[in-house]
Structure formats: structure tokens, C-alpha cells
Design a protein around this motif. Sequence first.
Motif, PDB file in Angstrom:
ATOM      1  N   GLY A 159      37.248  45.522  55.753  1.00  0.00           N
ATOM      2  CA  GLY A 159      36.781  46.551  54.834  1.00  0.00           C
ATOM      3  C   GLY A 159      35.630  47.341  55.419  1.00  0.00           C
ATOM      4  O   GLY A 159      35.355  47.281  56.621  1.00  0.00           O
ATOM      5  N   ASP A 199      38.910  41.323  51.717  1.00  0.00           N
ATOM      6  CA  ASP A 199      37.937  42.415  51.726  1.00  0.00           C
ATOM      7  C   ASP A 199      36.529  41.879  51.485  1.00  0.00           C
ATOM      8  O   ASP A 199      36.313  40.979  50.657  1.00  0.00           O
ATOM      9  N   ARG A 201      34.106  43.157  49.997  1.00  0.00           N
ATOM     10  CA  ARG A 201      33.632  43.347  48.620  1.00  0.00           C
ATOM     11  C   ARG A 201      34.145  42.237  47.707  1.00  0.00           C
ATOM     12  O   ARG A 201      33.455  41.827  46.760  1.00  0.00           O
ATOM     13  N   ASP A 202      35.344  41.747  47.994  1.00  0.00           N
ATOM     14  CA  ASP A 202      35.840  40.583  47.252  1.00  0.00           C
ATOM     15  C   ASP A 202      35.046  39.334  47.614  1.00  0.00           C
ATOM     16  O   ASP A 202      34.821  38.456  46.758  1.00  0.00           O
ATOM     17  N   ARG A 337      40.934  41.236  44.806  1.00  0.00           N
ATOM     18  CA  ARG A 337      41.407  42.424  44.106  1.00  0.00           C
ATOM     19  C   ARG A 337      41.813  43.554  45.042  1.00  0.00           C
ATOM     20  O   ARG A 337      42.640  44.383  44.687  1.00  0.00           O
ATOM     21  N   ILE A 338      41.211  43.600  46.205  1.00  0.00           N
ATOM     22  CA  ILE A 338      41.391  44.744  47.105  1.00  0.00           C
ATOM     23  C   ILE A 338      42.419  44.394  48.173  1.00  0.00           C
ATOM     24  O   ILE A 338      42.275  43.392  48.880  1.00  0.00           O
ATOM     25  N   GLU A 342      43.823  49.154  51.593  1.00  0.00           N
ATOM     26  CA  GLU A 342      42.573  49.802  51.192  1.00  0.00           C
ATOM     27  C   GLU A 342      41.433  49.418  52.143  1.00  0.00           C
ATOM     28  O   GLU A 342      40.603  50.253  52.513  1.00  0.00           O
ATOM     29  N   SER A 343      41.402  48.145  52.541  1.00  0.00           N
ATOM     30  CA  SER A 343      40.374  47.705  53.491  1.00  0.00           C
ATOM     31  C   SER A 343      40.500  48.461  54.805  1.00  0.00           C
ATOM     32  O   SER A 343      39.503  48.917  55.382  1.00  0.00           O
TER      33      SER A 343
END
Length: 355
Positions: A159, A199, A201-202, A337-338, A342-343
Motif C-alpha cells: 500500500g 494493506d 492501513r488494515d 478490507r482493502i 487498491e494497494s
Amino acid sequence: MRVLLIGANGYIGRFVADRLLADPAVQLTALGRGDDADVRFDLASGSPGALTRFLDAVHPGVVVNCAGATRGGARDLTRHNTVAVATVCEALRRSGCGARLVQIGCSAEYGPSQPGSSTAEDAVPRPGGPYGVSKLAATELVLGSGLDAVVLRVFSPAGPGTPAGSPLGRLAEAMRRAMQSGDGELRLGGLGAQRDFVDVRDVARAVHAASLSAAQGVINIGSGRAVRLRDAAATLARVAGYGGALHELDGPPGALRPVIGHPRGESAVHRSDGLGHRTEVPGHHRADSVGHRVDGLGPRNEADHPAPVAYPYPDGCGSWQQADVRTARDRLGWRPRINLEESLADIWMEAACRI
């Protein structure tokens, strides 16, 4: 809740800081070696006594340790990944703050896994290199400390902010250079490894959840799905809009197998000659006899030396890793979730800014 975050300037630590700051119930204090830390302290050289005095003054309810090193020799890795954690554990034992410890571990502690398997927390660790050994030693220190503690074994983070020296970072840099120079073909090595990408952020969400939970022991943090690096390369080419051909240099001698697209006009990944893995670093290239770009995902070799057989992914974990993430779901209420696309798109956006 007052949280002391160690390593807030690192790849994972930056996103953990953002996540914790977004929680109005959290009062965050950052401790680290950088000038922008609230308190400057070097875990690798500082004494447990000095850290104890700071803990008693701040009195955090949770200590999150994201600090550590991923590169260097065995001595440096031991200092930053093992000795530093020993300092944290000893300081917490001496302190009267009673803080909970959330330690960031890594999947390299497990070492190679059987292809097709999912690695659960009760798997016997067999790290394949000094990095994994140093992180495993840190985990054992935490688990044996008697503290209220949990270790999150993070698999392959991806990510925004992905380090340029990581395999995905080097892959994006190689593609950026190819697009900038107008190369219609990009040859890559080391794409056969399969890793469980999650990711960053996850990962930060998991740290937040672990800070609030009573869970102890080891908990895997991953997507629960292994992805071949060649598939990640194909996805990266698509999100980047790279119209050239990607040639894979790992495979049986003489093999040339299209994976996606066509050699001209669309992105394509091929398998090419070589039993081992080419180990030129993406972002550092040499020309072959017909002027194509040649890149790889392992350590760089000089162009006039043949590339040795080597693991395609520099973590000592062989060709396959996939996390069993049921414990994270059951004990933290956490799920990723990601998705990887997207990453990769975020990795590419940062690489594209350098064009």
C-alpha cells in the motif's frame, strides 16, 4: 486512553499513528530516534532504567512497538529487533504503569511453508534468515515476559508508503523507469514467489483493535490469500497503464509462456529461460544483447557475472506464505478490507510522482 507509540516514523508506524490519532479517546505520545518524535529515545542503545522513568512519568495504558530494522547484518538486526524489545519488556516490568504491550512481529518468523498451506499461530517457527531469527527472538521475549502483551505477526504489508527497496517497491520503480524511457518490454526476475499481501492501513486497524482488546499471545495479520508476484506485476502494469510486454525470467530453459495480454500492444507476462532467479534489482537495469531492459527482485549482481540461483523473495521464506487469519477475526474482530489492487494502485501513484 494514553498510548505510547514507538517507531511512529516507520512504514507501519506512520499509519498506526494516523489510525490512533483518529480515535478521540486516544492520547498519543510518540517515542523514537527522529527529531519529530515527542520524546527522543534509541531503544537499541538506551537503558531500561531511562525508559522506565519515562513510562512512570507518562503512565501509558498501552505501549505499541512498531520499531525495528528489516535490513543489515545479523548484529544490527539483533540490536534493533531483539535487544530493543528486551529493553521495552524490562522497562515495562520495572514500571508501575501496568501498560499493555502490542508488539509488531512478522511472518518471516515462520520461515518457509508448504505450498498450498495456511500458516496458523501454532506452527513451529523455522525462520530462514537473520531477520526472521531476530524477530522471533523478540516475540519469545515478549511472550515470556509475563506482561499483558500481544504480538501481531504481520505478513507482507503493501500500500501507500511501501519502501522503494521492497519487492513491490522495486517492481513499481522498474515499471516507472520503463515508462519514462519508453521501453516496450520489461524483463523481470523473481516473480515466482507467492506471498500473503495485506494493506498497511488494515495493519494499522489491527493494531488499534489489539490495543483495545484483552487478547494475548500471537495473532496473524494477513489477507488469508497467497498471491504470486507475477500476478501482482500484471495487476500493477494494468493500473499503471503500461502497454508494453512483461517477460518473466524464472522458469524452465527455453520456456516462454504468455500469462496475460499479448507481446505487442497489451501488457503481457512471459516465462523465459533460467532455472534460478535473475537477481538484478528493479530500478537498476542493464541492457542485454538485443537492448531490452532486464530487472529482478533479489539482490543486485554486476552485469558481467551470471546470476546465481537464489530465493525469489528476500525474506528467507521460500516460495510460499499464506496466513491463517481466523484468530484475528475471532479475537480482535478484525478482517482485511482493502484489496491488493487498491494497494498496488497506491504504490503506483507514489512511483508515478517521480516520473
